[in-house]
Design a protein around this motif. Structure first.
Motif, PDB file in Angstrom:
ATOM      1  N   LEU A  29       0.848  -1.183   0.000  1.00 24.49           N
ATOM      2  CA  LEU A  29       0.000   0.000   0.000  1.00 24.49           C
ATOM      3  C   LEU A  29       0.889   1.240   0.000  1.00 24.49           C
ATOM      4  O   LEU A  29       1.929   1.254   0.655  1.00 24.49           O
ATOM      5  N   PRO A  30       0.454   2.285  -0.689  1.00 21.24           N
ATOM      6  CA  PRO A  30       1.221   3.525  -0.614  1.00 21.24           C
ATOM      7  C   PRO A  30       1.088   4.103   0.804  1.00 21.24           C
ATOM      8  O   PRO A  30       0.152   3.764   1.528  1.00 21.24           O
ATOM      9  N   PRO A  31       1.991   4.988   1.195  1.00 21.09           N
ATOM     10  CA  PRO A  31       1.829   5.635   2.499  1.00 21.09           C
ATOM     11  C   PRO A  31       0.471   6.336   2.556  1.00 21.09           C
ATOM     12  O   PRO A  31      -0.007   6.860   1.542  1.00 21.09           O
ATOM     13  N   PHE A  32      -0.149   6.330   3.719  1.00 22.17           N
ATOM     14  CA  PHE A  32      -1.483   6.923   3.843  1.00 22.17           C
ATOM     15  C   PHE A  32      -1.480   8.387   3.421  1.00 22.17           C
ATOM     16  O   PHE A  32      -2.436   8.858   2.803  1.00 22.17           O
ATOM     17  N   GLN A  33      -0.417   9.109   3.711  1.00 19.46           N
ATOM     18  CA  GLN A  33      -0.337  10.514   3.310  1.00 19.46           C
ATOM     19  C   GLN A  33      -0.401  10.656   1.791  1.00 19.46           C
ATOM     20  O   GLN A  33      -1.009  11.596   1.280  1.00 19.46           O
ATOM     21  N   ALA A  34       0.197   9.726   1.058  1.00 19.41           N
ATOM     22  CA  ALA A  34       0.121   9.770  -0.405  1.00 19.41           C
ATOM     23  C   ALA A  34      -1.326   9.590  -0.870  1.00 19.41           C
ATOM     24  O   ALA A  34      -1.762  10.223  -1.841  1.00 19.41           O
ATOM     25  N   LEU A  35      -2.063   8.738  -0.184  1.00 22.87           N
ATOM     26  CA  LEU A  35      -3.481   8.533  -0.492  1.00 22.87           C
ATOM     27  C   LEU A  35      -4.266   9.828  -0.260  1.00 22.87           C
ATOM     28  O   LEU A  35      -5.080  10.230  -1.099  1.00 22.87           O
ATOM     29  N   ILE A  36      -3.992  10.494   0.857  1.00 22.18           N
ATOM     30  CA  ILE A  36      -4.653  11.770   1.157  1.00 22.18           C
ATOM     31  C   ILE A  36      -4.304  12.803   0.087  1.00 22.18           C
ATOM     32  O   ILE A  36      -5.189  13.470  -0.459  1.00 22.18           O
ATOM     33  N   ASP A  37      -3.018  12.923  -0.216  1.00 24.36           N
ATOM     34  CA  ASP A  37      -2.580  13.912  -1.198  1.00 24.36           C
ATOM     35  C   ASP A  37      -3.246  13.715  -2.553  1.00 24.36           C
ATOM     36  O   ASP A  37      -3.592  14.678  -3.232  1.00 24.36           O
ATOM     37  N   GLU A  38      -3.431  12.472  -2.933  1.00 22.11           N
ATOM     38  CA  GLU A  38      -4.003  12.172  -4.251  1.00 22.11           C
ATOM     39  C   GLU A  38      -5.528  12.330  -4.295  1.00 22.11           C
ATOM     40  O   GLU A  38      -6.082  12.708  -5.316  1.00 22.11           O
ATOM     41  N   HIS A  39      -6.229  12.060  -3.185  1.00 23.90           N
ATOM     42  CA  HIS A  39      -7.697  11.965  -3.250  1.00 23.90           C
ATOM     43  C   HIS A  39      -8.460  12.910  -2.340  1.00 23.90           C
ATOM     44  O   HIS A  39      -9.693  12.827  -2.283  1.00 23.90           O
ATOM     45  N   TRP A  40      -7.809  13.827  -1.640  1.00 25.76           N
ATOM     46  CA  TRP A  40      -8.535  14.664  -0.691  1.00 25.76           C
ATOM     47  C   TRP A  40      -9.596  15.514  -1.373  1.00 25.76           C
ATOM     48  O   TRP A  40     -10.681  15.710  -0.831  1.00 25.76           O
TER      49      TRP A  40
ATOM     50  N   ARG B 128     -15.207  16.921  -2.006  1.00 26.80           N
ATOM     51  CA  ARG B 128     -16.240  17.285  -2.978  1.00 26.80           C
ATOM     52  C   ARG B 128     -17.451  16.370  -2.836  1.00 26.80           C
ATOM     53  O   ARG B 128     -18.590  16.828  -2.802  1.00 26.80           O
ATOM     54  N   LEU B 129     -17.219  15.074  -2.707  1.00 27.94           N
ATOM     55  CA  LEU B 129     -18.322  14.141  -2.548  1.00 27.94           C
ATOM     56  C   LEU B 129     -19.022  14.346  -1.208  1.00 27.94           C
ATOM     57  O   LEU B 129     -20.248  14.345  -1.130  1.00 27.94           O
ATOM     58  N   ALA B 130     -18.259  14.550  -0.142  1.00 22.61           N
ATOM     59  CA  ALA B 130     -18.846  14.760   1.185  1.00 22.61           C
ATOM     60  C   ALA B 130     -19.756  15.988   1.187  1.00 22.61           C
ATOM     61  O   ALA B 130     -20.876  15.945   1.712  1.00 22.61           O
ATOM     62  N   ARG B 131     -19.311  17.071   0.584  1.00 19.79           N
ATOM     63  CA  ARG B 131     -20.128  18.293   0.536  1.00 19.79           C
ATOM     64  C   ARG B 131     -21.346  18.111  -0.355  1.00 19.79           C
ATOM     65  O   ARG B 131     -22.415  18.642  -0.063  1.00 19.79           O
ATOM     66  N   ALA B 132     -21.184  17.375  -1.434  1.00 25.06           N
ATOM     67  CA  ALA B 132     -22.326  17.137  -2.319  1.00 25.06           C
ATOM     68  C   ALA B 132     -23.384  16.280  -1.634  1.00 25.06           C
ATOM     69  O   ALA B 132     -24.577  16.498  -1.811  1.00 25.06           O
ATOM     70  N   LEU B 133     -22.955  15.310  -0.847  1.00 29.31           N
ATOM     71  CA  LEU B 133     -23.903  14.404  -0.201  1.00 29.31           C
ATOM     72  C   LEU B 133     -24.469  14.961   1.101  1.00 29.31           C
ATOM     73  O   LEU B 133     -25.629  14.727   1.421  1.00 29.31           O
ATOM     74  N   ALA B 134     -23.649  15.679   1.875  1.00 30.55           N
ATOM     75  CA  ALA B 134     -24.086  16.108   3.204  1.00 30.55           C
ATOM     76  C   ALA B 134     -24.352  17.604   3.296  1.00 30.55           C
ATOM     77  O   ALA B 134     -24.841  18.070   4.309  1.00 30.55           O
ATOM     78  N   GLY B 135     -24.026  18.343   2.261  1.00 37.02           N
ATOM     79  CA  GLY B 135     -24.254  19.780   2.288  1.00 37.02           C
ATOM     80  C   GLY B 135     -23.048  20.540   2.806  1.00 37.02           C
ATOM     81  O   GLY B 135     -22.094  19.966   3.327  1.00 37.02           O
ATOM     82  N   ALA B 136     -23.137  21.843   2.662  1.00 37.95           N
ATOM     83  CA  ALA B 136     -22.014  22.708   3.036  1.00 37.95           C
ATOM     84  C   ALA B 136     -21.738  22.672   4.533  1.00 37.95           C
ATOM     85  O   ALA B 136     -20.588  22.754   4.960  1.00 37.95           O
ATOM     86  N   VAL B 137     -22.773  22.529   5.337  1.00 36.08           N
ATOM     87  CA  VAL B 137     -22.607  22.579   6.784  1.00 36.08           C
ATOM     88  C   VAL B 137     -21.934  21.315   7.311  1.00 36.08           C
ATOM     89  O   VAL B 137     -20.994  21.374   8.098  1.00 36.08           O
ATOM     90  N   ASP B 138     -22.402  20.154   6.882  1.00 33.71           N
ATOM     91  CA  ASP B 138     -21.895  18.881   7.407  1.00 33.71           C
ATOM     92  C   ASP B 138     -20.803  18.241   6.559  1.00 33.71           C
ATOM     93  O   ASP B 138     -20.193  17.261   6.981  1.00 33.71           O
ATOM     94  N   GLY B 139     -20.564  18.749   5.365  1.00 34.82           N
ATOM     95  CA  GLY B 139     -19.632  18.120   4.436  1.00 34.82           C
ATOM     96  C   GLY B 139     -18.222  17.944   4.974  1.00 34.82           C
ATOM     97  O   GLY B 139     -17.610  16.885   4.818  1.00 34.82           O
TER      98      GLY B 139
END
Length: 164
Positions: free
Chosen positions: A8-19, A24-35
């Motif tokens: 597995l790549p280092p977890f930080q590399a995963l964050i850097d690539e997909h944050w 974007r998905l969290a805000r789209a699904l839960a809204g601006a307040v909870d995203g």
């Protein structure tokens, strides 16, 4: 039989690539307040599960599935609130207009039934194929196609958009 160690790549590399995809998905699904909270919870769950992964294939889809499930948890945890008659209205900033150029569309998406809303958001915001959407929603690719199709039909009807 010796089990093979997964690289597995280092977890930080995963964050850097997909944050960006996760937030974007969290805000789209839960809204601006909870995203932001949903994204944070998704990263926490991913971090806890990361050492136990048995495959390094499609880590993005794995992260977006976690994000979708965290957003679903937030929706389920919400209890109907009784408004206070004497309480002043609270102004909540909506999504950034640059990121969400069509507020009418997003209002309509938010009014969809939960599974349709999740399916269409995973498909078009998360950019998952139907197999990825199906995995996130614990269903089949055929059911994913149907959920997305039904959601698009409802959105077209609500927004008065019909293709030729």
């Amino acid at each position: 039989m010796v089990s093979e160690q997964v690289q597995l790549p280092p977890f930080q590399a995963l964050i850097d690539e997909h944050w960006r995809d996760v937030i974007r998905l969290a805000r789209a699904l839960a809204g601006a307040v909870d995203g932001d909270d949903v994204a944070q919870r998704a990263w926490e769950k991913a971090f806890a599960a990361y050492p136990g992964l048995t495959s390094a294939r499609n880590l993005r889809s794995w992260l977006l599935t976690i994000t979708a499930r965290c957003a679903t948890d937030v929706h389920r945890a919400r209890k109907p609130q009784t408004p206070l008659d004497d309480a002043p209205p609270i102004a909540v900033a909506g999504p950034d207009a640059a990121e969400w150029p069509d507020p009418d569309l997003w209002r309509a998406v938010n009014e969809l039934p939960e599974r349709q809303r999740l399916a269409v958001t995973l498909k078009y915001v998360g950019d998952l194929d139907h197999h990825g959407v199906a995995a996130a929603l614990d269903t089949t690719p055929a059911a994913s196609r149907r959920l997305v199709s039904d959601a698009l039909t409802t959105l077209r009807d609500k927004l008065g958009v019909h293709h030729v």
